[in-house]
Write a protein that holds these residues in place. Structure first.
Motif, PDB file in Angstrom:
ATOM      1  N   LEU A  85      22.750  10.685-148.738  1.00 30.99           N
ATOM      2  CA  LEU A  85      22.197  11.671-147.821  1.00 30.99           C
ATOM      3  C   LEU A  85      22.088  12.976-148.592  1.00 30.99           C
ATOM      4  O   LEU A  85      23.071  13.453-149.150  1.00 30.99           O
TER       5      LEU A  85
ATOM      6  N   TRP B 129      17.123  10.758-147.016  1.00 32.59           N
ATOM      7  CA  TRP B 129      18.024   9.603-147.014  1.00 32.59           C
ATOM      8  C   TRP B 129      17.486   8.545-147.965  1.00 32.59           C
ATOM      9  O   TRP B 129      16.310   8.431-148.186  1.00 32.59           O
TER      10      TRP B 129
ATOM     11  N   PRO C  37      26.236   8.151-142.763  1.00 33.54           N
ATOM     12  CA  PRO C  37      25.816   7.427-143.964  1.00 33.54           C
ATOM     13  C   PRO C  37      26.482   6.058-144.081  1.00 33.54           C
ATOM     14  O   PRO C  37      25.853   5.083-144.467  1.00 33.54           O
TER      15      PRO C  37
END
Lengths: 361, 723
Positions: free
Chosen positions: B574, B557, B450
């Protein structure tokens, strides 16, 4: 004039006595430094003693008269060395006592003691049997100047050791009782001034020995611990390396300043008295050498040594039993430390020197 | 001998002899007095002398957020030491000690045995965090159990329920076997050091240096002298770039679902929030964790010990298309490329589906802008084929994929950006052109964390400026501190202005009615971003697994920014098994909104500060209502309040109150000497009862004393109306 000197005249008895004290000192140092960071220094002490003995033999060969003739020069050199300490000296433990030459530490104040003894002897040897006020002042200055220089280091303890030299010299030089009285009165009047000049920790030291329980954590601590160590030794002592206060690190600096207390704890009343007796006999023996000295100067020199030795023993043992303030004055021949050992053997060498020439004119 | 004058007065010499005799008699008397007369007295004193070595533990530095609010603090507690060199028969006393301190006697004996080889002056730490009755037990047995001693230690106090657990980390004791590893070499066994997170990364700053004290005590434990005293050097505090308000918003946005959130200011790389769920409670590590609890944490499939923001490398899905677009535009291909979606396209004999096909429709004719905001797979398959893996890898690597970002947290992973060289090096196989197609939509071999994605999108929207993310302010480090990386690094990636405008406008359209995340739109805020929906297993595998395949849900996402160009904040979310990107988009929107509202509140307050009659301020707040039965339940609201000085914003991390720990009396805390303890007439005061969390504003105000008393939980002001 050539003099026949023989080693039969060497004071072997004195040497044996002195070495006995030294041996006891080495044993006690060994015991006091067991399992501390100083472990093993008793070996160094042995080296110092051997060196001292060697020096002693060498010095005893010199002609002390020649030495005395050079006193003015020696005196100037000592003053110069004290000045050097003041200017170049390194501060250690809050005082400037040492000058570092290469890797050697040179503590002039010990050698100055020796020179002062010689200087005092020469001064009184040349003068009449009667001691005038002028003599007192001159003698006072002779000793006083280096004394104040040492005091400025600041090293109160060592400075005080110069006093007995002056006192002995004046006393034997024929100082009158009334003069003595005047001096005592003067000292009493000046005492408050002196008190102000002293630093606070020095004042505390002087007072705390009288009432150590008042400040048990700092200044009284050392005195209390010394009393406990000595007292708990009892009559027979706890045995070498078995003194709980010495081994348990309760007794401060047991291998130097408080070595007598450590000895007393481990060897008890009997041992401590025996040691005191040894010192006493040594002093008496020295006085005998003074009585048989070939000339006035010689006698003064030996008595100067007596004065210094007796003073050290008095202060150090007195400190250990609580009669004297804590001053950091070593016990001669026993405390660990090269300067002190060498000084003593040098002094003894001169004494031997004088003794060996006693039959010669 | 004739002719000899008397050299020296014999009389005076004799006088000297007698004086010396007198001196020696006095000394002899002194000796006699001590060693004969009072020998018993001094012997008793000698036996009572004891030396005690007491460690002085250094408190660890606090951890603060960017506004100086406390996140991690210490609380004082008492630990019991067993002194082993006091000439006591420990075996005889063991049972008594064990019962008084509530330790099993066999365990006590076993521990004593294990310590036999250690030098006697080192004490044995019997128990930490002792309770008041155990303290009383030790005090009352000072005389007959002198081998017990108490020291004050500082224990770490972390926010509850795993708030910021992964960033903060936890501390633990260095064990013997840890010393063989190079990173722990310089420590001593028993040292408290950080084991993860910033506690570990900045351990040298946070950890102080312990001191020690050697004291002389008598048999009653009264101090009678100090032998040595080495002061403890306290650790320094650490200020993080984290904003507590945003962190709370981010945790709230995740709503307990597994995944990660990370937010950063792309202008300077300062990380404003970082969340990973599920989490663990570092308070459990602060006191000793049991082996069972540790095993549980290790084997939990949700991987609570993993900081997913920097340690989860997963397929980025459609978020990767932003990078693809950058590559395509910079290479001059995408500007004029128009693709007919058709629900998918065939490459190398295989049909690659576009997601819109499951809605039984197509995107129709797609240009680069529409491809972005509608996330058309067909377009990007085509673009991927035209670019080739080499050029894709070049741009992706420039934007930081496939490498660690260098964030100042331990054990970051680098993800994977595949290329021909990469495949040969790692798999000894050639790269097949067909594999490039999947990479085009962020599947296949490419994996990211991420934080990487966040940084890459932040860079693109900032006109190509790549920063180094960090969680601690570099200007607070002492001069000698070894910095592994330069925190203020900035790298300029080539990005033409036209391309930049095009991409950012398209991203803004994502959260509009024509985009893939219209439900995440924020009124009055220039919000832009990209959705992503990443498969965790391939479609074929899913079909083959049949019913079981349904368990492998896609990850959702979203990476969003505000404003769209030169953004002040970039947030990546996420959602594991979140399936669709727009759920993640909504979570991102929550964080963005909290950020913007905080900014606006500050601006409003500044505007209003110019002395007006009625001071009103708009306040947005997130708080916990103090219901201890539902510790995770946060509330949020926006209010208008009269700024009369009584409002109190968040002052510390939630749950960071000391009401659970018995507070020792203030004077015991302050002193190091044990004089008071030696006197049984000193009563140990009972600990204060825990403060009730529900507080009215006036009481709240009284609580706000700096860093000593229990602070109020995260609360702005009692709500005047429910949202």
């Amino acid at each position: 004039m050539s003099r026949y000197i023989s080693y039969r005249d060497f004071d072997w008895v004195l040497l044996v006595l002195v070495l006995t004290i030294c041996a006891l000192g080495v044993v006690e140092i060994y015991s006091a430094t067991l399992s501390t960071k100083f472990m093993g220094v008793h070996i160094k002490q042995v080296y110092w003693i051997l060196a001292g003995v060697g020096l002693m033999f060498i010095v005893s060969l010199l002609n002390y008269s020649a030495l005395l003739e050079r006193v003015p020069l020696l005196y100037l050199v000592s003053i110069a060395s004290l000045v050097a300490v003041e200017v170049f000296g390194k501060k250690y433990l809050g005082a400037r006592r040492w000058v570092q030459i290469g890797s050697f530490h040179f503590q002039p104040s010990e050698w100055v003691k020796l020179v002062l003894i010689l200087a005092m002897a020469k001064y009184f040897a040349d003068s009449k049997p009667e001691c005038t006020a002028q003599d007192i002042v001159k003698a006072g200055a002779l000793v006083g100047v280096p004394m104040f220089m040492v005091l400025a280091q600041p090293d109160l303890g060592t400075a005080l050791t110069y006093l007995p030299i002056a006192i002995m010299g004046l006393f034997l030089g024929g100082m009158k009782a009334k003069h003595a009285l005047v001096i005592v009165l003067l000292a009493a009047l000046l005492a408050p001034v002196g008190w102000h000049v002293l630093k606070p920790y020095q004042r505390d030291r002087l007072t705390s020995f009288m009432e150590p329980e008042a400040d048990p954590q700092r200044h009284g601590y050392q005195v209390i611990q010394s009393l406990v160590a000595v007292g708990s030794g009892g009559i027979f002592g706890k045995g070498t390396a078995h003194g709980s206060q010495t081994q348990g690190q309760f007794l401060p600096v047991p291998h130097t300043d408080f070595i007598f207390a450590a000895f007393a704890e481990e060897h008890g009343f009997l041992g401590a008295m025996g040691l005191l007796l040894l010192y006493f006999i040594v002093l008496m023996r020295l006085i005998q050498n003074a009585q048989t000295a070939p000339d006035r100067a010689g006698a003064f020199v030996v008595m100067g040594v007596v004065a210094v030795l007796a003073f050290h023993v008095l202060i150090n043992v007195g400190m250990a039993v609580g009669f004297m303030p804590v001053t950091g004055i070593p016990l001669p021949l026993m405390s660990y430390g090269g300067s002190s050992v060498l000084f003593m053997f040098l002094a003894l060498g001169i004494v031997m020197n004088i003794r060996m020439r006693r039959f010669v004119n | 001998m004739f002719g000899r004058e008397e050299k020296v007065s014999q009389l005076r010499l004799t006088a000297v002899q007698y004086v010396l005799l007198g001196i020696f008699l006095v000394l002899a008397f002194g000796l006699w007095r001590l060693q004969v007369a009072r020998s018993d007295y001094y012997t008793t004193l000698a036996e009572q002398n004891r030396i005690k070595q007491v460690p002085m533990l250094a408190p660890r530095g606090k951890i603060l957020d960017r506004e100086g609010r406390i996140i991690v603090d210490n609380y004082p507690s008492f630990s019991v030491l067993l002194l082993r060199d006091q000439n006591r028969n420990l075996d005889v006393d063991a049972d008594k000690i064990a019962s008084g301190l509530h330790i099993p006697p066999d365990e006590l004996r076993a521990r004593l045995k294990r310590m036999a080889a250690v030098p006697g002056y080192q004490p044995l730490f019997l128990k930490d965090d002792i309770t008041p009755d155990e303290l009383a037990f030790i005090e009352s047995h000072r005389a007959d159990l002198p081998e017990l001693d108490i020291i004050t230690v500082h224990r770490r106090l972390y926010p509850k329920n795993g708030f910021m657990a992964h960033i903060i980390g936890y501390v633990g004791q260095v064990s013997e076997d840890m010393l063989t590893q190079p990173q722990w070499e310089l420590y001593n066994p028993g040292d408290i050091v950080g084991m993860s997170g910033v506690e570990q990364y900045y351990n040298d700053i946070l950890m102080g240096k312990n001191g020690s004290r050697q004291v002389l005590v008598n048999s009653r434990g009264k101090e009678v002298g100090t032998l040595s005293d080495v002061q403890a050097i306290p650790g320094k505090q650490l200020k993080l770039t984290i904003d507590l308000d945003l962190q709370i918003a981010a945790e709230e946005a995740l709503e307990g679902r597994p995944g990660a959130v990370v937010a950063m200011d792309p202008r300077n790389g300062e990380i404003l929030a970082m969340v990973s769920r599920p989490a663990f409670d570092p308070n459990e590590f602060a006191v000793r964790i049991t082996r069972d609890e540790w095993n549980q944490l290790m084997t939990d499939p949700g991987k609570p010990l993993l900081n997913k923001a920097i340690q989860a490398q997963l397929a980025p899905g459609s978020v990767f298309k932003v990078i693809m677009a950058t590559a395509g535009l910079q290479e001059g291909i995408a500007q004029d490329l128009v693709v007919n979606c058709g629900g998918g396209k065939t490459f190398y004999g295989r049909f690659f589906k576009c997601w819109i096909a499951s809605n039984h429709t197509t995107h129709g004719s797609v240009n680069i802008s529409k491809a972005i905001y509608q996330s058309c797979d067909s377009y990007f398959y085509t673009l991927a084929e035209k670019l080739g893996i080499g050029r894709i890898a070049k741009y992706a690597t420039m934007l930081g994929l496939g490498q660690k970002t260098g964030v100042d947290l331990p054990q970051e992973v680098s993800g994977v950006m595949p290329s021909e060289e990469w495949k040969i090096k790692n798999f000894k196989q050639k790269w097949y052109a067909g594999e490039t197609i999947s990479v085009g939509i962020g599947q296949g071999a490419v994996t990211t964390t991420p934080i990487q994605l966040m940084r890459a999108v932040g860079a693109i929207t900032s006109g190509g400026v790549l920063v180094r993310p960090h969680v601690a302010f570099p200007d607070q480090f002492p001069p000698g501190f070894k910095q592994v990386a330069n925190y203020t690094d900035r790298v300029q990636i080539p990005l033409d202005e036209d391309n930049w405008m095009l991409i950012t406008d398209a991203l803004a359209q994502v959260v509009s009615p024509v985009g893939t995340a219209p439900s995440a739109a924020l009124k009055g805020i220039d919000f832009a971003g990209k959705t992503g929906s990443a498969q965790t297993i391939s479609n074929d595998l899913k079909k083959r697994l049949g019913a079981e395949g349904k368990h492998f849900k896609d990850n959702g996402w979203f990476v969003g920014v505000t404003p769209r160009r030169n953004p002040e904040i970039v947030v990546a979310v996420l959602l594991e098994e979140g399936e669709h990107g727009y759920y993640a988009a909504r979570a991102t929107a929550q964080v963005i909104k909290a950020y913007v509202e905080k900014q606006r509140n500050l601006q409003t307050q500044v505007a209003k500060a110019s002395g007006q009659a009625s001071k009103q301020a708009e306040v947005a707040a997130v708080w916990h209502d103090g219901d201890t039965k539902q510790p995770d339940k946060m509330q949020a609201g926006r209010f208008t309040v009269t700024a009369d000085g009584k409002t109190k914003p968040v002052t510390t991390a939630p749950g960071l109150d000391q009401s659970d720990h018995p507070k020792p009396a203030a004077d015991l805390e302050a002193t190091e000497s044990h004089d008071e303890m030696a006197h049984p007439e000193n009563q140990i005061p009972a600990p204060e009862p825990p403060k009730p969390p529900n507080l009215k504003p006036e009481e709240q105000q009284n609580q706000e004393k700096p860093d000593v008393k229990p602070p109020a939980p995260a609360a702005a002001v009692a709500p005047t109306r429910q949202p």
